[in-house]
Design a protein around this motif. Structure first.
Motif, mmCIF file in Angstrom:
data_model
loop_
_atom_site.group_PDB
_atom_site.id
_atom_site.type_symbol
_atom_site.label_atom_id
_atom_site.label_comp_id
_atom_site.label_asym_id
_atom_site.label_seq_id
_atom_site.Cartn_x
_atom_site.Cartn_y
_atom_site.Cartn_z
ATOM 1 N N SER A 89 0.837 -1.197 0.000
ATOM 2 C CA SER A 89 0.000 0.000 0.000
ATOM 3 C C SER A 89 0.874 1.249 0.000
ATOM 4 C CB SER A 89 -0.922 0.002 1.232
ATOM 5 O OG SER A 89 -0.151 -0.006 2.414
ATOM 6 N N LYS A 95 0.666 5.949 -0.233
ATOM 7 C CA LYS A 95 -0.133 7.130 0.058
ATOM 8 C C LYS A 95 -0.733 7.685 -1.232
ATOM 9 C CE LYS A 95 1.404 9.910 3.141
ATOM 10 N NZ LYS A 95 2.201 10.954 3.851
ATOM 11 N N GLU A 125 -4.375 5.771 2.571
ATOM 12 C CA GLU A 125 -3.547 4.654 2.128
ATOM 13 C C GLU A 125 -4.322 3.809 1.136
ATOM 14 O OE1 GLU A 125 -0.339 3.773 2.929
ATOM 15 O OE2 GLU A 125 -0.168 5.744 3.910
#
Length: 289
Positions: free
Chosen positions: A238, A240, A257
């Motif tokens: 994951s 940003k 996220e």
């Protein structure tokens, strides 16, 4: 004689089938090319002082150079430029135009060796790194508004190749494992109602495994080569995801996220290759091994 003619026909058919896979519109993935891995480097060196050159097309025009420093070590560099307009089709059938201004540069070191095996006669191993720039704009036909994608990323990779001579040609298989990290990846729409919204990924990274098959038809010292494969994501953490609304009173920023967009793509290339022996004893081309 009949067997020889059948072998030639089969080799040409293999070359044509791979070429059709490369250029078939129905096989194009419906993403706007934020990840643009290029064809695997498969020169199949067989001696020292050998200069491999190839010019081709594979998601842009490209030039590959490779030189064998010794009977086992080589250096290489590749460059690909794409500033053309592509007609693409989404999975649901909608066709769109993709205007590209991209480049990819790779360079590295290689090891090659001959082996005594009925299935494989040349093996190669490579390690390298590269940089890629993505600058795309896509829109539907008849619509002047679309979406821009701008990205830059660096890649480090290792690769293994195995090849052999077949009747009137060469057949090779390769697999590359590539790790890519983006320094920039943003996109925005040109529509007046949404152009104030920009989106970007921060710290995007991922790893892919890129298998490919390559076939070369030998013709008067030249190799007419076609390669087809794909990039398969194996690591995509994951990251940003940031959305910015630029308003008169200031920017409003949303962060969350997200699972990375997966680094996948089809890989294809068709090219003309030539191997030149620059050794002291001979300066003749080496079209086969």
């Amino acid at each position: 004689m009949i067997q020889s003619k059948n072998a030639i026909r089969n080799q040409i058919l293999c070359f044509v089938l791979i070429s059709v896979c490369i250029f078939s519109p129905g096989l194009l993935l419906a993403q706007t090319d934020y990840y643009i891995p290029k064809a695997l480097h498969i020169p199949l060196h067989n001696q020292k002082n050998q200069l491999h050159t190839s010019l081709g097309w594979g998601g842009g025009y490209d030039l590959n150079l490779s030189y064998s420093l010794t009977n086992h070590l080589s250096v290489f560099s590749t460059a690909n430029f794409d500033n053309t307009v592509h007609s693409r089709q989404k999975l649901m059938g909608d066709r769109f135009h993709l205007l590209k201004d991209d480049y990819v540069f790779n360079a590295g070191l290689g090891y090659f060796s001959k082996i005594d095996n009925p299935l494989v006669t040349i093996i190669e191993a490579y390690i390298g790194a590269g940089t890629s720039k993505v600058d795309n704009y896509w829109h539907f036909p008849g619509n002047t508004h679309g979406e821009y994608t701008k990205a830059q990323y660096r890649t480090a990779f290792v690769q293994l190749n195995a090849g052999k001579k077949v009747s009137f040609g060469e057949l090779a298989f390769g697999i590359r494992v590539a790790y890519s990290k983006y320094s920039d990846f943003g996109f925005y729409s040109s529509h007046p109602n949404t152009r104030y919204i920009t989106k970007r990924y921060e710290g995007l990274e991922g790893m892919s495994a890129d298998p490919a098959v390559s076939y070369s038809y030998l013709w008067k010292g030249f190799k007419l080569n076609a390669q087809v494969g794909g990039a398969i994501p194996v690591f995509f953490p994951s990251t940003k995801f940031i959305t910015t609304h630029s308003l008169n009173d200031g920017d409003i920023v949303f962060e969350n996220e997200e699972r990375n967009p997966r680094l996948y793509s089809l890989i294809g290339r068709i090219c003309v290759q030539y191997n030149l022996n620059l050794g002291k004893k001979s300066n003749k081309q080496q079209g086969a091994y």
